[in-house]
Design a protein around this motif. Structure first.
Motif, PDB file in Angstrom:
ATOM      1  N   LEU A  56      12.410  -9.140 -31.452  1.00  0.00           N
ATOM      2  CA  LEU A  56      11.072  -9.234 -32.042  1.00  0.00           C
ATOM      3  C   LEU A  56      10.335 -10.467 -31.542  1.00  0.00           C
ATOM      4  O   LEU A  56       9.124 -10.422 -31.322  1.00  0.00           O
ATOM      5  N   PHE A  57      11.039 -11.558 -31.363  1.00  0.00           N
ATOM      6  CA  PHE A  57      10.443 -12.792 -30.852  1.00  0.00           C
ATOM      7  C   PHE A  57       9.905 -12.568 -29.439  1.00  0.00           C
ATOM      8  O   PHE A  57       8.820 -13.011 -29.095  1.00  0.00           O
ATOM      9  N   THR A  58      10.674 -11.855 -28.631  1.00  0.00           N
ATOM     10  CA  THR A  58      10.284 -11.614 -27.244  1.00  0.00           C
ATOM     11  C   THR A  58       9.163 -10.576 -27.155  1.00  0.00           C
ATOM     12  O   THR A  58       8.159 -10.800 -26.480  1.00  0.00           O
ATOM     13  N   VAL A  59       9.349  -9.447 -27.827  1.00  0.00           N
ATOM     14  CA  VAL A  59       8.364  -8.368 -27.758  1.00  0.00           C
ATOM     15  C   VAL A  59       7.048  -8.797 -28.405  1.00  0.00           C
ATOM     16  O   VAL A  59       5.968  -8.462 -27.905  1.00  0.00           O
ATOM     17  N   GLY A  60       7.125  -9.548 -29.479  1.00  0.00           N
ATOM     18  CA  GLY A  60       5.919  -9.978 -30.178  1.00  0.00           C
ATOM     19  C   GLY A  60       5.143 -11.062 -29.461  1.00  0.00           C
ATOM     20  O   GLY A  60       4.025 -11.393 -29.850  1.00  0.00           O
ATOM     21  N   GLY A  61       5.715 -11.617 -28.428  1.00  0.00           N
ATOM     22  CA  GLY A  61       5.018 -12.649 -27.665  1.00  0.00           C
ATOM     23  C   GLY A  61       5.037 -14.019 -28.318  1.00  0.00           C
ATOM     24  O   GLY A  61       4.279 -14.905 -27.920  1.00  0.00           O
ATOM     25  N   ALA A  62       5.877 -14.218 -29.304  1.00  0.00           N
ATOM     26  CA  ALA A  62       5.937 -15.511 -29.984  1.00  0.00           C
ATOM     27  C   ALA A  62       6.410 -16.611 -29.040  1.00  0.00           C
ATOM     28  O   ALA A  62       6.031 -17.767 -29.198  1.00  0.00           O
ATOM     29  N   TRP A  63       7.195 -16.243 -28.051  1.00  0.00           N
ATOM     30  CA  TRP A  63       7.691 -17.263 -27.112  1.00  0.00           C
ATOM     31  C   TRP A  63       6.534 -17.874 -26.328  1.00  0.00           C
ATOM     32  O   TRP A  63       6.557 -19.041 -25.972  1.00  0.00           O
ATOM     33  N   LYS A  64       5.497 -17.068 -26.081  1.00  0.00           N
ATOM     34  CA  LYS A  64       4.325 -17.602 -25.371  1.00  0.00           C
ATOM     35  C   LYS A  64       3.611 -18.656 -26.219  1.00  0.00           C
ATOM     36  O   LYS A  64       3.201 -19.702 -25.713  1.00  0.00           O
ATOM     37  N   LEU A  65       3.472 -18.358 -27.512  1.00  0.00           N
ATOM     38  CA  LEU A  65       2.828 -19.312 -28.407  1.00  0.00           C
ATOM     39  C   LEU A  65       3.645 -20.595 -28.523  1.00  0.00           C
ATOM     40  O   LEU A  65       3.094 -21.701 -28.501  1.00  0.00           O
ATOM     41  N   LEU A  66       4.949 -20.439 -28.649  1.00  0.00           N
ATOM     42  CA  LEU A  66       5.819 -21.603 -28.753  1.00  0.00           C
ATOM     43  C   LEU A  66       5.775 -22.428 -27.477  1.00  0.00           C
ATOM     44  O   LEU A  66       5.674 -23.658 -27.523  1.00  0.00           O
ATOM     45  N   LEU A  67       5.819 -21.759 -26.341  1.00  0.00           N
ATOM     46  CA  LEU A  67       5.747 -22.465 -25.062  1.00  0.00           C
ATOM     47  C   LEU A  67       4.407 -23.175 -24.907  1.00  0.00           C
ATOM     48  O   LEU A  67       4.354 -24.321 -24.455  1.00  0.00           O
TER      49      LEU A  67
END
Length: 111
Positions: A56-67
């Motif tokens: 969910l973290f990867t598909v939801g794009g949360a990693w982009k926000l965190l990065l």
């Protein structure tokens, strides 16, 4: 159920509750087998939940926000409040997870 019914049931089962039945070590053998299975199921459940969170973290794009927040932090002098909250939340969850796993490991070694 009323209090009177509960009192009658309590009196009825009082003698059975105080009676010890010999089980020839059956209870001990059962209890020795339970933690292994429950520990295995607990670990599988933990792995499943972590994999689902990662997905969910990867598909939801949360990693982009965190990065983006991490990069912003390194380019500016102040750390965004949301990044601080995320780091504190991750640290607390990690500490709780480690405490739970070590507690279960100690508990499984006692049986």
């Amino acid at each position: 159920m009323t209090d009177h019914d509960e009192l009658l049931l309590e009196q009825f089962f009082q003698q059975a509750r105080d009676t010890q039945l010999p089980d020839g070590g059956f209870t001990r053998r059962v209890m020795n087998r339970l933690p292994e299975r429950s520990l295995r199921l607990s670990r599988l459940w933990t792995v499943f939940c972590l994999a689902l969170i990662a997905l969910l973290f990867t598909v939801g794009g949360a990693w982009k926000l965190l990065l983006a927040d991490v990069l912003t932090y390194f380019h500016t002098a102040t750390m965004p409040a949301i990044l601080v909250q995320a780091i504190v939340c991750a640290a607390v969850l990690t500490a709780l997870t480690v405490a739970e796993v070590t507690s279960r490991e100690r508990h499984s070694l006692q049986f």
